[in-house]
Design an enzyme around this catalytic site. Structure first.
Site, mmCIF file in Angstrom:
data_model
loop_
_atom_site.group_PDB
_atom_site.id
_atom_site.type_symbol
_atom_site.label_atom_id
_atom_site.label_comp_id
_atom_site.label_asym_id
_atom_site.label_seq_id
_atom_site.Cartn_x
_atom_site.Cartn_y
_atom_site.Cartn_z
ATOM 1 N N SER A 1 0.828 -1.203 0.000
ATOM 2 C CA SER A 1 0.000 0.000 0.000
ATOM 3 C C SER A 1 0.867 1.260 0.000
ATOM 4 O O SER A 1 1.673 1.466 -0.904
ATOM 5 C CB SER A 1 -0.962 -0.053 1.182
ATOM 6 O OG SER A 1 -1.935 0.959 1.095
ATOM 7 N N ASP B 1 -10.315 -3.616 -5.077
ATOM 8 C CA ASP B 1 -9.532 -2.572 -4.410
ATOM 9 C C ASP B 1 -9.603 -1.294 -5.224
ATOM 10 O O ASP B 1 -9.431 -1.334 -6.460
ATOM 11 C CB ASP B 1 -8.079 -3.064 -4.291
ATOM 12 C CG ASP B 1 -7.152 -2.094 -3.581
ATOM 13 O OD1 ASP B 1 -7.626 -1.061 -3.067
ATOM 14 O OD2 ASP B 1 -5.945 -2.377 -3.542
ATOM 15 N N HIS C 1 -8.232 -4.624 -0.516
ATOM 16 C CA HIS C 1 -7.013 -3.912 -0.159
ATOM 17 C C HIS C 1 -6.521 -4.349 1.234
ATOM 18 O O HIS C 1 -7.309 -4.500 2.164
ATOM 19 C CB HIS C 1 -7.263 -2.403 -0.145
ATOM 20 C CG HIS C 1 -6.022 -1.611 0.075
ATOM 21 N ND1 HIS C 1 -5.109 -1.383 -0.932
ATOM 22 C CD2 HIS C 1 -5.505 -1.024 1.184
ATOM 23 C CE1 HIS C 1 -4.101 -0.685 -0.446
ATOM 24 N NE2 HIS C 1 -4.316 -0.464 0.843
#
Length: 310
Positions: free
Chosen positions: A156, A251, A281
């Site tokens: 991320s 996501d 995610h």
């Protein structure tokens, strides 16, 4: 696009844990603390690693780090950068991810901490990651012996930081990590991509509004968004080392990874791209309950291992 069953159960489990902990805190400091408390549950059952030790990366400020060392040791290692929207996350919260990479690759993994936004916006966080990379390469991993083949991994916001740090080192002509393995990263700043429009309501976890807040906290000056080190999709992507990209199907950041893969391919970079169906995610943080998360960590670790064996 159905949510994979184990992923759905893990989401329910996390919601239960939050409820038992008193609910979702309103303020950021309390959310950070809660994330670390819940991390103890999600770290259970992670792969056993022969040697694990907490370290401190020197400098101003000093940075906490944790080194996971399998029995075998050569001259290669992986540096892992945690996610959390540049404002949350920790070494503890990414313990399973670091252990999974170490177990699959057979390589030491250095998991690092860094200063968080909004207290420390760009470029402070990126500077921390660059410093950690340089420290690892000159002897931080192998107790004074150089790490000749350092590889980067991140999830991320951590994937964003790993990519941004590599770009900065490249542009400044400094020694470079030799490969990257990135999970569902933030590579662009367009909040109106097809995946943002499809999943931005937050039904699969990460809503568009949260991403807007993360960007505002990390890049409070609009001019910061012009920096390729903050928004890697604005960079010249030529000259990249071999790279592995893991994508979550459900996501808002899915298209960031797809478009990065397209740009890397057009620039001649060797990239292995894997999209995990039914995943949301941050799914690798739920590896305790989600087999696909364990598979993704193994896939990335094995890819990075092949770079060492070339």
């Amino acid at each position: 696009m159905p949510l994979e069953q184990n992923m759905a159960l893990a989401i329910q489990e996390n919601a239960r844990l939050i409820e038992e902990d008193g609910g979702q805190p309103a303020d950021l400091l309390s959310r950070r603390a809660q994330l670390n408390r819940l991390a103890r549950f999600w770290a259970e059952g992670a792969p056993a690693i022969a040697h694990v030790e907490d370290l401190t990366i020197p400098g101003e400020p000093s940075l906490p780090a944790r080194l996971y060392r399998p029995e075998a040791e050569g001259d290669a290692a992986i540096l892992f950068v945690h996610g959390g929207g540049w404002q949350q996350g920790s070494i503890d919260a990414s313990d399973w991810q670091a252990r999974g990479l170490a177990a699959a690759s057979g390589l030491p993994v250095l998991s690092i901490s860094y200063r968080l936004a909004p207290e420390h916006p760009f470029p402070a966080t990126l500077q921390d990651v660059v410093r950690a990379i340089e420290w690892a390469m000159v002897g931080g991993v192998f107790r004074g012996r150089p790490c000749n083949r350092l590889m980067l991994s991140g999830a991320s916001a951590g994937a964003n930081l790993a990519l941004g740090a590599w770009l900065k080192l490249r542009d400044e002509g400094r020694p470079l990590p030799v490969a990257m393995g990135l999970f569902y990263g933030v590579y662009g700043d367009d909040l109106d991509t097809p995946s943002y429009r499809e999943f931005g309501d937050g039904r699969f976890g990460l809503p568009r509004d949260a991403m807007a807040t993360y960007f505002a906290d990390y890049l409070p000056d609009p001019e910061m968004r012009n920096s390729p080190y903050a928004v890697p999709m604005k960079a010249d992507l030529k000259g990249f080392p071999p790279l592995w990209l893991g994508i979550a199907e459900l996501d808002v950041l899915r298209d960031d990874s797809r478009w990065l893969a397209e740009r890397l391919a057009s620039s001649g970079t060797t990239a292995e791209v894997v999209e995990y169906e039914g995943m949301v995610h941050g799914f690798c943080a739920r590896a305790r309950k989600v087999p696909a998360a364990r598979s993704a960590l193994a896939d990335c670790g094995k890819f990075l291992r092949t770079i060492v064996e070339i």
